[in-house]
Scaffold this motif. Structure first.
Motif, PDB file in Angstrom:
ATOM      1  N   SER A   1      28.920  88.106  45.715  1.00 24.34           N
ATOM      2  CA  SER A   1      29.314  88.899  46.886  1.00 24.34           C
ATOM      3  C   SER A   1      29.340  90.396  46.586  1.00 24.34           C
ATOM      4  O   SER A   1      29.140  91.221  47.487  1.00 24.34           O
ATOM      5  CB  SER A   1      30.690  88.454  47.389  1.00 24.34           C
ATOM      6  N   ALA A   2      29.575  90.767  45.318  1.00 25.24           N
ATOM      7  CA  ALA A   2      29.617  92.191  44.960  1.00 25.24           C
ATOM      8  C   ALA A   2      28.276  92.864  45.200  1.00 25.24           C
ATOM      9  O   ALA A   2      28.224  94.067  45.492  1.00 25.24           O
ATOM     10  CB  ALA A   2      30.030  92.347  43.501  1.00 25.24           C
ATOM     11  N   LEU A   3      27.188  92.110  45.082  1.00 24.77           N
ATOM     12  CA  LEU A   3      25.858  92.673  45.311  1.00 24.77           C
ATOM     13  C   LEU A   3      25.505  92.750  46.791  1.00 24.77           C
ATOM     14  O   LEU A   3      24.510  93.369  47.156  1.00 24.77           O
ATOM     15  CB  LEU A   3      24.799  91.829  44.584  1.00 24.77           C
ATOM     16  N   LEU A   4      26.336  92.110  47.632  1.00 20.91           N
ATOM     17  CA  LEU A   4      26.076  92.080  49.070  1.00 20.91           C
ATOM     18  C   LEU A   4      27.021  92.990  49.845  1.00 20.91           C
ATOM     19  O   LEU A   4      26.936  93.060  51.069  1.00 20.91           O
ATOM     20  CB  LEU A   4      26.211  90.641  49.579  1.00 20.91           C
ATOM     21  N   GLY A   5      27.916  93.659  49.137  1.00 20.39           N
ATOM     22  CA  GLY A   5      28.835  94.572  49.800  1.00 20.39           C
ATOM     23  C   GLY A   5      30.290  94.321  49.493  1.00 20.39           C
ATOM     24  O   GLY A   5      31.146  95.139  49.830  1.00 20.39           O
ATOM     25  N   GLY A   6      30.598  93.186  48.871  1.00 17.13           N
ATOM     26  CA  GLY A   6      31.987  92.899  48.510  1.00 17.13           C
ATOM     27  C   GLY A   6      32.640  91.921  49.466  1.00 17.13           C
ATOM     28  O   GLY A   6      32.591  92.099  50.688  1.00 17.13           O
ATOM     29  N   ALA A   7      33.272  90.894  48.916  1.00 21.17           N
ATOM     30  CA  ALA A   7      33.904  89.863  49.736  1.00 21.17           C
ATOM     31  C   ALA A   7      35.110  90.420  50.480  1.00 21.17           C
ATOM     32  O   ALA A   7      35.889  91.194  49.930  1.00 21.17           O
ATOM     33  CB  ALA A   7      34.330  88.684  48.864  1.00 21.17           C
ATOM     34  N   THR A   8      35.264  90.004  51.721  1.00 14.05           N
ATOM     35  CA  THR A   8      36.445  90.362  52.515  1.00 14.05           C
ATOM     36  C   THR A   8      37.335  89.152  52.743  1.00 14.05           C
ATOM     37  O   THR A   8      38.371  89.252  53.387  1.00 14.05           O
ATOM     38  CB  THR A   8      36.035  90.938  53.881  1.00 14.05           C
ATOM     39  N   ARG A   9      36.936  87.990  52.239  1.00 15.38           N
ATOM     40  CA  ARG A   9      37.724  86.762  52.379  1.00 15.38           C
ATOM     41  C   ARG A   9      37.424  85.856  51.188  1.00 15.38           C
ATOM     42  O   ARG A   9      36.362  85.959  50.579  1.00 15.38           O
ATOM     43  CB  ARG A   9      37.422  86.053  53.702  1.00 15.38           C
ATOM     44  N   THR A  10      38.353  84.981  50.876  1.00 13.29           N
ATOM     45  CA  THR A  10      38.198  84.104  49.719  1.00 13.29           C
ATOM     46  C   THR A  10      37.788  82.688  50.092  1.00 13.29           C
ATOM     47  O   THR A  10      37.411  81.905  49.218  1.00 13.29           O
ATOM     48  CB  THR A  10      39.506  84.026  48.918  1.00 13.29           C
ATOM     49  N   HIS A  11      37.862  82.347  51.363  1.00 14.48           N
ATOM     50  CA  HIS A  11      37.470  81.025  51.829  1.00 14.48           C
ATOM     51  C   HIS A  11      36.724  81.154  53.157  1.00 14.48           C
ATOM     52  O   HIS A  11      37.032  82.043  53.966  1.00 14.48           O
ATOM     53  CB  HIS A  11      38.678  80.104  52.004  1.00 14.48           C
ATOM     54  N   ILE A  12      35.763  80.265  53.363  1.00 16.21           N
ATOM     55  CA  ILE A  12      34.943  80.283  54.568  1.00 16.21           C
ATOM     56  C   ILE A  12      35.216  79.018  55.367  1.00 16.21           C
ATOM     57  O   ILE A  12      35.014  77.900  54.857  1.00 16.21           O
ATOM     58  CB  ILE A  12      33.437  80.341  54.218  1.00 16.21           C
ATOM     59  N   PRO A  13      35.662  79.133  56.624  1.00 18.86           N
ATOM     60  CA  PRO A  13      35.805  77.934  57.456  1.00 18.86           C
ATOM     61  C   PRO A  13      34.426  77.356  57.761  1.00 18.86           C
ATOM     62  O   PRO A  13      33.510  78.076  58.163  1.00 18.86           O
ATOM     63  CB  PRO A  13      36.483  78.458  58.723  1.00 18.86           C
ATOM     64  N   ALA A  14      34.267  76.070  57.533  1.00 20.26           N
ATOM     65  CA  ALA A  14      32.960  75.432  57.690  1.00 20.26           C
ATOM     66  C   ALA A  14      32.892  74.638  58.986  1.00 20.26           C
ATOM     67  O   ALA A  14      33.839  73.936  59.354  1.00 20.26           O
ATOM     68  CB  ALA A  14      32.674  74.508  56.509  1.00 20.26           C
ATOM     69  N   THR A  15      31.762  74.757  59.664  1.00 24.26           N
ATOM     70  CA  THR A  15      31.437  73.897  60.797  1.00 24.26           C
ATOM     71  C   THR A  15      30.474  72.828  60.307  1.00 24.26           C
ATOM     72  O   THR A  15      29.466  73.137  59.666  1.00 24.26           O
ATOM     73  CB  THR A  15      30.781  74.709  61.935  1.00 24.26           C
ATOM     74  N   ARG A  16      30.776  71.571  60.604  1.00 22.06           N
ATOM     75  CA  ARG A  16      29.916  70.468  60.163  1.00 22.06           C
ATOM     76  C   ARG A  16      29.085  69.927  61.325  1.00 22.06           C
ATOM     77  O   ARG A  16      29.515  69.917  62.482  1.00 22.06           O
ATOM     78  CB  ARG A  16      30.763  69.351  59.560  1.00 22.06           C
ATOM     79  N   LEU A  17      27.905  69.449  61.001  1.00 24.93           N
ATOM     80  CA  LEU A  17      26.984  68.914  61.987  1.00 24.93           C
ATOM     81  C   LEU A  17      27.203  67.414  62.170  1.00 24.93           C
ATOM     82  O   LEU A  17      27.411  66.686  61.193  1.00 24.93           O
ATOM     83  CB  LEU A  17      25.537  69.157  61.562  1.00 24.93           C
ATOM     84  N   VAL A  18      27.125  66.966  63.422  1.00 22.01           N
ATOM     85  CA  VAL A  18      27.209  65.538  63.747  1.00 22.01           C
ATOM     86  C   VAL A  18      25.847  65.130  64.300  1.00 22.01           C
ATOM     87  O   VAL A  18      25.448  65.582  65.376  1.00 22.01           O
ATOM     88  CB  VAL A  18      28.320  65.256  64.776  1.00 22.01           C
ATOM     89  N   PRO A  19      25.100  64.277  63.574  1.00 21.58           N
ATOM     90  CA  PRO A  19      23.746  63.924  63.994  1.00 21.58           C
ATOM     91  C   PRO A  19      23.729  63.022  65.226  1.00 21.58           C
ATOM     92  O   PRO A  19      24.747  62.440  65.608  1.00 21.58           O
ATOM     93  CB  PRO A  19      23.180  63.209  62.774  1.00 21.58           C
ATOM     94  N   ILE A  20      22.553  62.889  65.818  1.00 20.01           N
ATOM     95  CA  ILE A  20      22.385  62.103  67.039  1.00 20.01           C
ATOM     96  C   ILE A  20      22.572  60.616  66.750  1.00 20.01           C
ATOM     97  O   ILE A  20      21.911  60.040  65.880  1.00 20.01           O
ATOM     98  CB  ILE A  20      20.990  62.338  67.642  1.00 20.01           C
ATOM     99  N   LYS A  21      23.489  60.030  67.499  1.00 17.46           N
ATOM    100  CA  LYS A  21      23.714  58.589  67.487  1.00 17.46           C
ATOM    101  C   LYS A  21      24.254  58.186  68.861  1.00 17.46           C
ATOM    102  O   LYS A  21      24.380  59.034  69.760  1.00 17.46           O
ATOM    103  CB  LYS A  21      24.717  58.209  66.393  1.00 17.46           C
ATOM    104  N   ALA A  22      24.574  56.932  69.011  1.00 14.40           N
ATOM    105  CA  ALA A  22      25.250  56.500  70.226  1.00 14.40           C
ATOM    106  C   ALA A  22      26.581  57.234  70.355  1.00 14.40           C
ATOM    107  O   ALA A  22      27.189  57.609  69.347  1.00 14.40           O
ATOM    108  CB  ALA A  22      25.471  54.982  70.189  1.00 14.40           C
TER     109      ALA A  22
ATOM    110  N   VAL B   1      31.048  88.521  53.266  1.00 10.09           N
ATOM    111  CA  VAL B   1      30.945  89.966  53.498  1.00 10.09           C
ATOM    112  C   VAL B   1      30.744  90.305  54.968  1.00 10.09           C
ATOM    113  O   VAL B   1      30.716  91.489  55.326  1.00 10.09           O
ATOM    114  CB  VAL B   1      29.815  90.601  52.652  1.00 10.09           C
ATOM    115  N   LEU B   2      30.598  89.297  55.827  1.00 11.86           N
ATOM    116  CA  LEU B   2      30.349  89.553  57.242  1.00 11.86           C
ATOM    117  C   LEU B   2      31.643  89.934  57.955  1.00 11.86           C
ATOM    118  O   LEU B   2      32.732  89.494  57.589  1.00 11.86           O
ATOM    119  CB  LEU B   2      29.723  88.336  57.905  1.00 11.86           C
ATOM    120  N   CYS B   3      31.489  90.740  58.995  1.00 18.00           N
ATOM    121  CA  CYS B   3      32.669  91.210  59.730  1.00 18.00           C
ATOM    122  C   CYS B   3      33.341  90.083  60.502  1.00 18.00           C
ATOM    123  O   CYS B   3      34.557  90.052  60.635  1.00 18.00           O
ATOM    124  CB  CYS B   3      32.264  92.332  60.693  1.00 18.00           C
ATOM    125  N   SER B   4      32.540  89.151  61.044  1.00 18.47           N
ATOM    126  CA  SER B   4      33.088  88.095  61.880  1.00 18.47           C
ATOM    127  C   SER B   4      32.516  86.754  61.457  1.00 18.47           C
ATOM    128  O   SER B   4      31.330  86.643  61.127  1.00 18.47           O
ATOM    129  CB  SER B   4      32.762  88.343  63.356  1.00 18.47           C
TER     130      SER B   4
END
Length: 367
Positions: A130-151, A322-325
């Motif tokens: 992250s230091a090469l990308l501008g520096g981390a502004t948070r220590t954890h990233i909330p993840a969105t998971r994908l749910v594949p097509i099924k019934a 490093v992203l604002c949002s």
């Protein structure tokens, strides 16, 4: 003049490039979305080794659903690997410029090699990626998971399983059968309750008129966003669905991994949000440029799904840091459902992804 600091600066000269096939099975071989099934993810691991023995790794995605020209991809990969030998990983812009022409039309190769070079650079300098990308502004990233097509009931069961693991953001894949898609969303919302953020992704499955009708039907179910409802080439259709204002609309395939196209879509008001995928933009650097363009234009963007080993997800987590949002979370935990991973040291916990403070991305090879 005391140049002792210069003498101590690592040169990170790339002495050797190793290309290793990386084929990963899905835990669920029936995993599919509107454009087809993905029973396995195919690619290459790029290993760059410096003259001092430090290594960096990157992933070149060649998953079959993208219908790549396998022979051309390998030829370009080998040419790019030869071109970076003897060069310094510290000279990131020089490397990117050199590789951009070689990798024209094959952004996944550009992504894999430049990501490996950035990993090598960070590990040589003993700093987090992250230091090469501008520096981390948070220590954890909330993840969105994908749910594949099924019934509908099977998608609801998968959503419950992911919710139990701590994920508070889920993206439901749709296939263009409007009535069934609406039932899928209804069953998932009923299962997970109102507290989980739900988005949907049609992957180009609808025409504009049907997409508008589906957006109307989904509003009572608290859907935060619909991604790429219409074919990628139908920019006017995308804008028409967006302008109806029924749901927030996100562009994905319409962008085509091009910053120029992204700017054109933003200028015409084609979508409320833009999904940025590291492999298709040609790596961390180019994706960061696209994200900053969105920030400058005051439109939302999200990091799109990373399909590949943990090294790719870990590197994307540093970019996300490093992203604002990070509205809606980042779709960078899909390595969790892939088998045969050649990397360790990067795992989701309670729906969050760590951003390490140790050198590099935090993922390490097991080979």
């Amino acid at each position: 003049m005391d140049d002792g600091a210069d003498r101590k600066t690592p040169q990170a000269i790339i002495e050797r490039v190793t290309l290793t096939p990386c084929d990963q099975r899905q835990q669920d071989p029936g995993w599919k979305f509107a454009r087809g099934g993905i029973p396995q993810v195919q690619g290459w691991i790029v290993t760059l080794t410096s003259t001092s023995g430090v290594q960096g790794w990157g992933h070149v995605l060649t998953t079959p659903i993208a219908q790549p020209d396998g022979a051309r991809t390998r030829r370009v990969l080998e040419e790019a690997a030869q071109a970076v030998q003897g060069r310094s990983a510290l000279h990131q812009e020089t490397l990117h410029g050199l590789l951009h022409e070689i990798c024209e039309g094959v952004p996944c190769v550009l992504s894999g090699i430049t990501s490996a070079a950035m990993e090598l650079c960070a590990r040589s300098l003993q700093v987090p990626l992250s230091a090469l990308l501008g520096g981390a502004t948070r220590t954890h990233i909330p993840a969105t998971r994908l749910v594949p097509i099924k019934a509908p009931e099977l998608m609801a069961a998968e959503a419950l399983r992911l919710q139990a693991q701590g994920y508070q953001g889920l993206k439901l894949k749709l296939d263009g059968d409007a009535d069934t898609d609406i039932a899928r969303v209804r069953e998932v919302r009923r299962a997970v309750g109102p507290g989980v953020l739900l988005t949907v992704d049609a992957n180009q499955a609808y025409g504009a008129d049907t997409a508008i009708d589906v957006c109307e039907a989904l509003r009572p179910h608290g859907i935060a966003l619909m991604e790429q409802p219409v074919p990628a080439a139908d920019r006017e259709g995308l804008r028409r669905v967006t302008q109806r204002g029924l749901l927030r609309i996100e562009a994905d395939e319409a962008i085509g991994g091009s910053v120029k196209t992204l700017l054109e879509l933003i200028a015409m008001g084609a979508a409320h949000s833009y999904n940025l995928k590291v492999p298709y933009f040609g790596g961390l650097r180019s994706t960061l440029v696209a994200a900053r363009a969105c920030e400058a234009a005051q439109v939302q963007c999200r990091l799109g799904a990373i399909f590949g080993p943990r090294i790719a997800s870990a590197q994307a987590a540093h970019l996300a840091s490093v992203l604002c949002s990070l509205e809606g979370g980042a779709e960078i935990a899909e390595s969790e459902h892939l088998l045969d991973d050649p990397f360790t040291g990067f795992d989701a916990r309670n729906g969050q992804l760590p951003v390490c403070s140790t050198p590099g991305s935090g993922a390490m090879p097991s080979f």
